[in-house]
Design a protein around this motif. Structure first.
Motif, PDB file in Angstrom:
ATOM      1  N   ASN A   2       0.683  -1.268   0.142  1.00 21.75           N
ATOM      2  CA  ASN A   2      -0.014   0.003   0.038  1.00 21.75           C
ATOM      3  C   ASN A   2       0.944   1.231  -0.159  1.00 21.75           C
ATOM      4  OD1 ASN A   2      -1.412  -1.985   2.309  1.00 21.75           O
ATOM      5  ND2 ASN A   2      -2.687  -1.599   0.668  1.00 21.75           N
ATOM      6  N   ARG A   4       0.372   5.448   0.368  1.00 24.41           N
ATOM      7  CA  ARG A   4      -0.452   6.591   0.921  1.00 24.41           C
ATOM      8  C   ARG A   4       0.395   7.888   0.842  1.00 24.41           C
ATOM      9  NH1 ARG A   4      -3.353   3.334  -0.345  1.00 24.41           N
ATOM     10  NH2 ARG A   4      -5.135   2.317   0.691  1.00 24.41           N
ATOM     11  N   ASP A  22      -1.487   7.287  -4.338  1.00 24.15           N
ATOM     12  CA  ASP A  22      -2.105   6.359  -3.226  1.00 24.15           C
ATOM     13  C   ASP A  22      -2.319   5.238  -4.191  1.00 24.15           C
ATOM     14  OD1 ASP A  22      -2.598   8.107  -1.182  1.00 24.15           O
ATOM     15  OD2 ASP A  22      -3.869   9.220  -2.368  1.00 24.15           O
ATOM     16  N   ASP A  24      -2.876   0.728  -3.996  1.00 25.26           N
ATOM     17  CA  ASP A  24      -3.162  -0.602  -3.435  1.00 25.26           C
ATOM     18  C   ASP A  24      -2.760  -1.643  -4.462  1.00 25.26           C
ATOM     19  OD1 ASP A  24      -4.123   0.439  -0.671  1.00 25.26           O
ATOM     20  OD2 ASP A  24      -5.705   0.517  -1.817  1.00 25.26           O
TER      21      ASP A  24
END
Length: 309
Positions: A2, A4, A22, A24
């Motif tokens: 991940n 961020r 961002d 995933d």
């Protein structure tokens, strides 16, 4: 893994190369990064691979990772095989294991003949194959490639994709062949119905042009599905020896298409009979049988390919 708010710039006041990322990344997925030159693709890949650290933001959950840079130095005092074995030892592999894996990956990338070639004498494409092989030696969970397929031949690029999932690559190749054959079969069937009269061979009975087109398309589908059922187990990576896929296909394809009990034979026989009588039957049963055979052959081939990978 991940990301961020990830950003990276070089120098305290330097411009941001990437910022506000961002992302995933799920396990067992293939992700492609696209963008114009200078847009930060390589920088982002370096962050994902752990080669570089973000200036801001958080990156969590990175698995065991290997990367292949866009440029790979070839001026090393090793042969291609010796370099891979050396890297395998760095990964704490036993020498016999490292030698076996090095030979396997060079073979899969079509570079086995360069095992004893000094790194400085390798072509750019071959050196990139070695670079990918060294990244795959220890079985990474994440493989980061930076423009690695740009100079590779299609078989080598397909092997890179197969490293992510052999069964997926095999299935993708099979589906691509089916789609291409389907386009050709559809075009040929429609062309025949356009230039032909909707009558029997004696011109005494007028038949349905729509039924003839549907029957022709279904018969073409039967043939291409049987072709897929034959091709699925007769190609790489199941048969790796040079020439064996062609020999196996030639031995199997004729009985599959014209042998007793063949769905294709029943479908084509129905078309011939319809041309004589003027009454065309859509070969639904042969289509179902061919679909089952193709699905079964594809599933078995993908399963075996995964076991052999």
């Amino acid at each position: 893994m991940n990301l961020r708010g990830v950003g990276r710039r070089y120098g305290f006041r330097g411009p941001w190369v990437v910022r506000g990322v961002d992302l995933d990344l799920a396990a067992r997925t293939l992700v492609r990064v696209e963008g114009a030159n200078g847009s930060g693709k390589s920088t982002l890949l370096r962050l994902l691979a752990g080669i570089d650290r973000p200036t801001e933001g958080r990156l969590t959950g990175r698995p065991r990772t290997a990367s292949v840079p866009e440029r790979f130095p070839v001026s090393l005092p090793f042969t291609a095989g010796g370099y891979l074995v050396h890297l395998g030892r760095i990964h704490v592999l036993r020498r016999t294991v490292a030698e076996a894996r090095a030979a396997e990956w060079l073979e899969r990338f079509g570079a086995a003949g360069h095992s004893r070639t000094p790194m400085s004498e390798l072509s750019k494409g071959t050196s990139q194959k070695v670079a990918v092989a060294q990244a795959l030696l220890a079985g990474p969970e994440l493989l980061v490639l930076d423009q690695i397929c740009v100079t590779q031949e299609p078989p080598a690029a397909r092997t890179v994709a197969a490293a992510k999932g052999t069964s997926r690559a095999h299935l993708a190749a099979l589906l691509a062949a089916v789609v291409f054959a389907g386009v050709l079969g559809t075009a040929g069937t429609l062309a025949v119905t356009v230039i032909s009269e909707p009558r029997n061979t004696d011109h005494t009975v007028e038949g349905s042009l729509l039924a003839a087109r549907v029957a022709g398309l279904v018969a073409a589908a039967v043939c291409l599905l049987l072709g897929a059922a034959v091709g699925a187990p007769c190609g790489r990576p199941l048969l790796r020896g040079r020439g064996w896929p062609l020999i196996a296909t030639l031995l199997v394809v004729l009985p599959a298409l014209v042998g007793n009990g063949s769905p294709a034979k029943y479908a084509i026989t129905g078309l011939v009979t319809g041309s004589r009588t003027g009454v065309v039957q859509v070969p639904g049963l042969p289509l179902a049988a061919a679909a089952l055979m193709a699905a079964a052959a594809g599933a078995v081939a993908c399963a075996v390919a995964t076991r052999r990978s």
